[in-house]
Scaffold this motif. Structure first.
Motif, PDB file in Angstrom:
ATOM      1  N   PRO A   1       0.946  -1.283   0.058  1.00 58.14           N
ATOM      2  CA  PRO A   1       0.079   0.243   0.049  1.00 58.14           C
ATOM      3  C   PRO A   1       0.768   1.319  -0.069  1.00 58.14           C
ATOM      4  CG  PRO A   1      -0.606  -1.360   2.084  1.00 58.14           C
ATOM      5  CD  PRO A   1       0.678  -2.016   1.276  1.00 58.14           C
ATOM      6  N   LYS A   2       2.010   1.025   0.330  1.00 60.58           N
ATOM      7  CA  LYS A   2       3.137   2.527   0.409  1.00 60.58           C
ATOM      8  C   LYS A   2       3.931   2.590  -0.815  1.00 60.58           C
ATOM      9  CE  LYS A   2       2.987   2.570   5.353  1.00 60.58           C
ATOM     10  NZ  LYS A   2       3.607   2.753   6.770  1.00 60.58           N
ATOM     11  N   MET A   3       3.811   1.959  -1.774  1.00 62.86           N
ATOM     12  CA  MET A   3       4.603   1.909  -3.136  1.00 62.86           C
ATOM     13  C   MET A   3       4.323   3.207  -3.846  1.00 62.86           C
ATOM     14  SD  MET A   3       6.606  -0.731  -3.139  1.00 62.86           S
ATOM     15  CE  MET A   3       7.511  -0.193  -4.918  1.00 62.86           C
TER      16      MET A   3
ATOM     17  N   ARG B   1       1.009   9.183   6.389  1.00 65.00           N
ATOM     18  CA  ARG B   1      -0.437   9.585   6.764  1.00 65.00           C
ATOM     19  C   ARG B   1      -1.155   9.135   7.828  1.00 65.00           C
ATOM     20  NH1 ARG B   1      -3.231   9.456   1.291  1.00 65.00           N
ATOM     21  NH2 ARG B   1      -2.269  11.310   0.987  1.00 65.00           N
ATOM     22  N   SER B   2      -0.909   7.889   7.906  1.00 62.08           N
ATOM     23  CA  SER B   2      -1.552   7.034   9.154  1.00 62.08           C
ATOM     24  C   SER B   2      -0.676   7.556  10.349  1.00 62.08           C
ATOM     25  CB  SER B   2      -1.479   5.389   8.768  1.00 62.08           C
ATOM     26  OG  SER B   2      -0.044   4.885   8.976  1.00 62.08           O
ATOM     27  N   PHE B   3       0.284   8.104  10.364  1.00 63.37           N
ATOM     28  CA  PHE B   3       1.045   8.221  11.800  1.00 63.37           C
ATOM     29  C   PHE B   3       0.559   9.927  12.125  1.00 63.37           C
ATOM     30  CE2 PHE B   3       4.828  10.184  13.579  1.00 63.37           C
ATOM     31  CZ  PHE B   3       4.876   9.356  15.012  1.00 63.37           C
ATOM     32  N   PHE B   4       0.099  10.586  11.321  1.00 66.81           N
ATOM     33  CA  PHE B   4      -0.252  12.112  11.669  1.00 66.81           C
ATOM     34  C   PHE B   4      -1.227  12.157  12.780  1.00 66.81           C
ATOM     35  CE2 PHE B   4       1.406  13.347   7.275  1.00 66.81           C
ATOM     36  CZ  PHE B   4       2.607  13.777   7.693  1.00 66.81           C
ATOM     37  N   PRO B   5      -2.364  11.480  12.690  1.00 63.45           N
ATOM     38  CA  PRO B   5      -3.291  11.525  13.674  1.00 63.45           C
ATOM     39  C   PRO B   5      -2.604  10.949  15.236  1.00 63.45           C
ATOM     40  CG  PRO B   5      -4.248  10.391  11.928  1.00 63.45           C
ATOM     41  CD  PRO B   5      -3.033  10.524  11.828  1.00 63.45           C
TER      42      PRO B   5
END
Length: 117
Positions: free
Chosen positions: A54-56, A90-94
């Motif tokens: 998913p991070k490619m 993106r998933s780390f920002f929250p």
């Protein structure tokens, strides 16, 4: 060693941007940052983080931006790196905003973390 390399990498990236996107400083900052990341979490974990399915997209933009900065096109390279960085983390920002909101008890950060999380 890894934390020092990441710190110097971020310093050179910031200094390169302050000096009107100096390509040598930005390239040196990118190399130091990535090598410090490898020293901190290890080669295998770094490889598996960047090359997950998913991070490619984010990885290709980030590493493509690094290559373009190394080819002495700093503005375009940093734009690509910024987009890749945002899509990679993106998933780390929250989580980070939630931590900052609870740590400092700043109302604005608490509202932003509540809206994102």
């Amino acid at each position: 060693i890894g934390v020092g390399l990441v710190g110097f990498g971020l310093f050179f990236l910031l200094f390169g941007m302050l000096l009107y996107f100096d390509s040598v400083l930005l390239a040196f900052g990118n190399i130091l940052f990535l090598s410090g990341l490898v020293f901190i979490i290890g080669f295998r974990r770094t490889f598996t983080f960047f090359f997950q399915r998913p991070k490619m997209k984010g990885t290709s933009f980030f590493l493509g931006g690094v290559i373009i900065v190394l080819m002495r096109w700093p503005l375009l390279g940093m734009l690509l790196e910024a987009y890749g960085f945002i899509s990679l983390f993106r998933s780390f920002f929250p989580v980070a905003f939630g931590f900052l909101g609870s740590l400092a008890n700043i109302p604005l950060l608490s509202k932003v973390s509540g809206a994102l999380g």
